[in-house]
Design a protein around this motif. Structure first.
Motif, mmCIF file in Angstrom:
data_model
loop_
_atom_site.group_PDB
_atom_site.id
_atom_site.type_symbol
_atom_site.label_atom_id
_atom_site.label_comp_id
_atom_site.label_asym_id
_atom_site.label_seq_id
_atom_site.Cartn_x
_atom_site.Cartn_y
_atom_site.Cartn_z
ATOM 1 N N TYR A 122 3.631 -18.298 -27.177
ATOM 2 C CA TYR A 122 3.721 -19.575 -26.454
ATOM 3 C C TYR A 122 5.074 -20.242 -26.669
ATOM 4 N N THR A 123 5.583 -20.188 -27.921
ATOM 5 C CA THR A 123 6.878 -20.840 -28.180
ATOM 6 C C THR A 123 7.993 -20.190 -27.358
ATOM 7 N N MET A 124 7.744 -18.952 -26.911
ATOM 8 C CA MET A 124 8.770 -18.291 -26.092
ATOM 9 C C MET A 124 8.598 -18.607 -24.612
ATOM 10 N N GLY A 125 7.753 -19.602 -24.323
ATOM 11 C CA GLY A 125 7.634 -20.085 -22.948
ATOM 12 C C GLY A 125 6.632 -19.347 -22.080
ATOM 13 N N SER A 126 5.809 -18.491 -22.689
ATOM 14 C CA SER A 126 4.866 -17.710 -21.875
ATOM 15 C C SER A 126 3.649 -18.532 -21.475
ATOM 16 N N LYS A 130 -0.205 -15.022 -19.262
ATOM 17 C CA LYS A 130 0.650 -13.930 -19.753
ATOM 18 C C LYS A 130 0.296 -13.587 -21.209
ATOM 19 N N GLN B 78 4.375 -24.042 -24.667
ATOM 20 C CA GLN B 78 5.266 -23.213 -23.849
ATOM 21 C C GLN B 78 6.282 -24.025 -23.047
ATOM 22 N N ILE B 82 11.187 -24.660 -27.966
ATOM 23 C CA ILE B 82 11.597 -24.757 -29.361
ATOM 24 C C ILE B 82 11.412 -23.386 -30.001
ATOM 25 N N TYR B 84 10.825 -20.875 -32.970
ATOM 26 C CA TYR B 84 10.087 -21.045 -34.222
ATOM 27 C C TYR B 84 9.990 -19.699 -34.929
ATOM 28 N N ASN B 100 9.385 -6.787 -28.791
ATOM 29 C CA ASN B 100 9.213 -8.092 -29.428
ATOM 30 C C ASN B 100 10.351 -9.023 -29.053
ATOM 31 N N TYR B 103 10.514 -10.144 -25.323
ATOM 32 C CA TYR B 103 9.353 -10.883 -24.793
ATOM 33 C C TYR B 103 9.746 -12.203 -24.122
ATOM 34 N N GLY B 104 10.598 -12.976 -24.799
ATOM 35 C CA GLY B 104 10.965 -14.268 -24.198
ATOM 36 C C GLY B 104 12.456 -14.374 -23.948
ATOM 37 N N ARG B 143 14.344 -12.794 -32.423
ATOM 38 C CA ARG B 143 13.381 -13.096 -31.362
ATOM 39 C C ARG B 143 13.341 -14.594 -31.063
ATOM 40 N N THR B 147 15.379 -16.810 -27.029
ATOM 41 C CA THR B 147 14.892 -17.675 -25.956
ATOM 42 C C THR B 147 15.861 -18.819 -25.675
#
Lengths: 225, 210
Positions: A122-126, A130, B78, B82, B84, B100, B103-104, B143, B147
């Motif tokens: 989630y913190t990666m914006g998903s 997803k 999301q 931020i 983390y 991994n 992913y973002g 990782r 982002t």
């Protein structure tokens, strides 16, 4: 030899399993993530078919889906469709009796991995969708598959509730367990033995595969190999 | 990020098992180090900023984005952007190191460089269970940076690294901070690390800044 009971059993158990899989994942996911008053009561109600005699489940389904039942009367009025004494009734019976197995497996599977793995996604914006498809489902999959196999096996073996709601109509609601019972009753031992061996082999193969598969997959993310 | 100065304002209360966490701090384009004994509320602060858990009351704001405000619906994790790095890394166990990190992923060039600098290039095809704690930590760091976050939370990011790698990663983080100028909160147990990395050090005890 008439193989209709085999195809009927596979059809009924297959459809029931797909419905139970979707319902089980959905409810397990919602109930495991939310705390609210009465949650335990709802969970206990969902697991009830596990401890009730199948005849009680069958009686309950007859009451609900019978011609004058609350659901049965509506189905008759709106769609001119009757569940009792059809293979659809057998599917409903299979769904109700096998649902607790899927629910328990799904609830355990979604609860066993570190929640921060989802949070990291989630913190990666998903989006939630997803994260569910790419993280939650793959991590829960070994347990879900175990639940799936147990559900299918239970649905395949359902007898009591099926007999009460779907009855015994050759070539229409005659699943393997019903075929065995009525073959014995009519003195047709050879046919009974054939189906006993058949259904035992299906169940045994499913469990062997499950044991092999889960052993392999539990090791997959933990072993330093 | 906007042209204005980046700032993360955190002012909230949250009841924990043995005490109430009171926190009131403002982080500009700087690195703040949080130090304190285990159970003093450091990770809870990071969790509240990231959106993993929520305060009982108060306000958390990043630049002009309100992340949390009493009796309003908190902004979803999301949507916060931020980065983390979780204490237990929280790598996806079913994906390779490469997956991994991807992913973002937003900034491919930066990541390529970072992978080289922190020395995880040979691990790209490995799964998390096949690599060491220190390697996991570096993967999780890359990782989190991939982002291109507006703020960065690091929960003991270098604890599992050997001395040499630790210094290299610390220096790289300082360099990235110099370039990005985003608020960074870094939790650590090492006083030396707190001194080296932090523009400011905040000491926490039983939920209070001392």
């Amino acid at each position: 030899m008439n193989y209709t009971p085999l195809w009927l059993s596979l059809k009924i158990a297959g459809i029931a399993t797909i419905i139970v899989l979707i319902m089980g994942i959905f409810l397990a996911r919602i109930l495991s993530r939310n705390q609210f008053p009465g949650k335990r009561i709802i969970e206990s109600f969902l697991l009830l078919p596990l401890v009730l005699p199948p005849t009680v489940v069958g009686f309950g389904l007859l009451f609900l889906f019978g011609k004058n039942g609350p659901i049965g009367s509506l189905l008759l009025k709106w769609f001119d469709f009757q569940v009792v004494f059809t293979w659809v009734g057998a599917v409903i019976a299979a769904i109700v009796v096998s649902f607790p197995l899927m629910y328990q497996s799904a609830a355990a599977s979604f609860g066993q991995y570190d929640k921060n793995i989802e949070n990291a996604a989630y913190t990666m914006g998903s989006s939630k969708w997803k994260v569910f498809w790419t993280v939650s489902l793959p991590l829960a999959w070994p347990g879900l598959l175990a639940g799936l196999i147990l559900t299918f096996a239970r649905a395949l073996g359902e007898f009591g509730a099926t007999l009460m709601i779907a009855g015994y109509i050759p070539n229409q609601t005659e699943t393997i367990p019903l075929a065995i019972y009525f073959a014995v009753e009519s003195g047709n031992t050879n046919e009974a033995i054939f189906w006993v061996i058949g259904i035992s082999m299906i169940g045994f193969a499913a469990l062997i595969w499950l044991n092999w598969w889960s052993g392999r997959n539990i090791l997959r993310f933990t072993n330093n190999q | 990020m906007t042209g204005a100065c980046a700032v993360l304002k955190v002012s909230f209360e949250k009841s924990l098992k043995n005490y109430t966490l009171h926190i009131d701090l403002s982080v500009g384009e700087e690195i703040i180090t949080l130090v304190g004994p285990s159970g003093s509320g450091k990770t809870t602060i990071l969790n509240c900023i990231a959106g993993v858990s929520h305060p009982d009351e108060g306000i958390i704001q990043l630049n002009d984005k309100v992340l949390y405000e009493t009796s309003k619906k908190p902004l979803a994790i999301q949507k916060r952007n931020i980065g983390y790095l979780f204490q237990d890394y929280a790598l996806f166990p079913h994906m390779t190191v490469e997956k991994n990190i991807q992913y973002g992923l937003k900034d491919y060039k930066l990541v390529e460089k970072l992978i080289d600098i922190v020395g995880i290039k040979p691990l790209m095809d490995s799964y998390p269970h096949q690599i060491s704690g220190g390697e996991k930590q570096r993967v999780a760091l890359v990782r989190a940076l991939a982002t291109k976050p507006d703020a960065l939370l690091l929960d003991e990011p270098f604890s599992a690294l050997d001395e040499k790698t630790r210094v290299e990663c610390q220096d790289e983080l300082l360099r990235i901070h110099e370039e990005w100028k985003i608020p960074i909160i870094l939790v650590t147990h090492h006083m030396e690390e707190a001194k080296k990395m932090g523009n400011r050090k905040i000491q926490l005890n039983k939920g209070k800044i001392i």
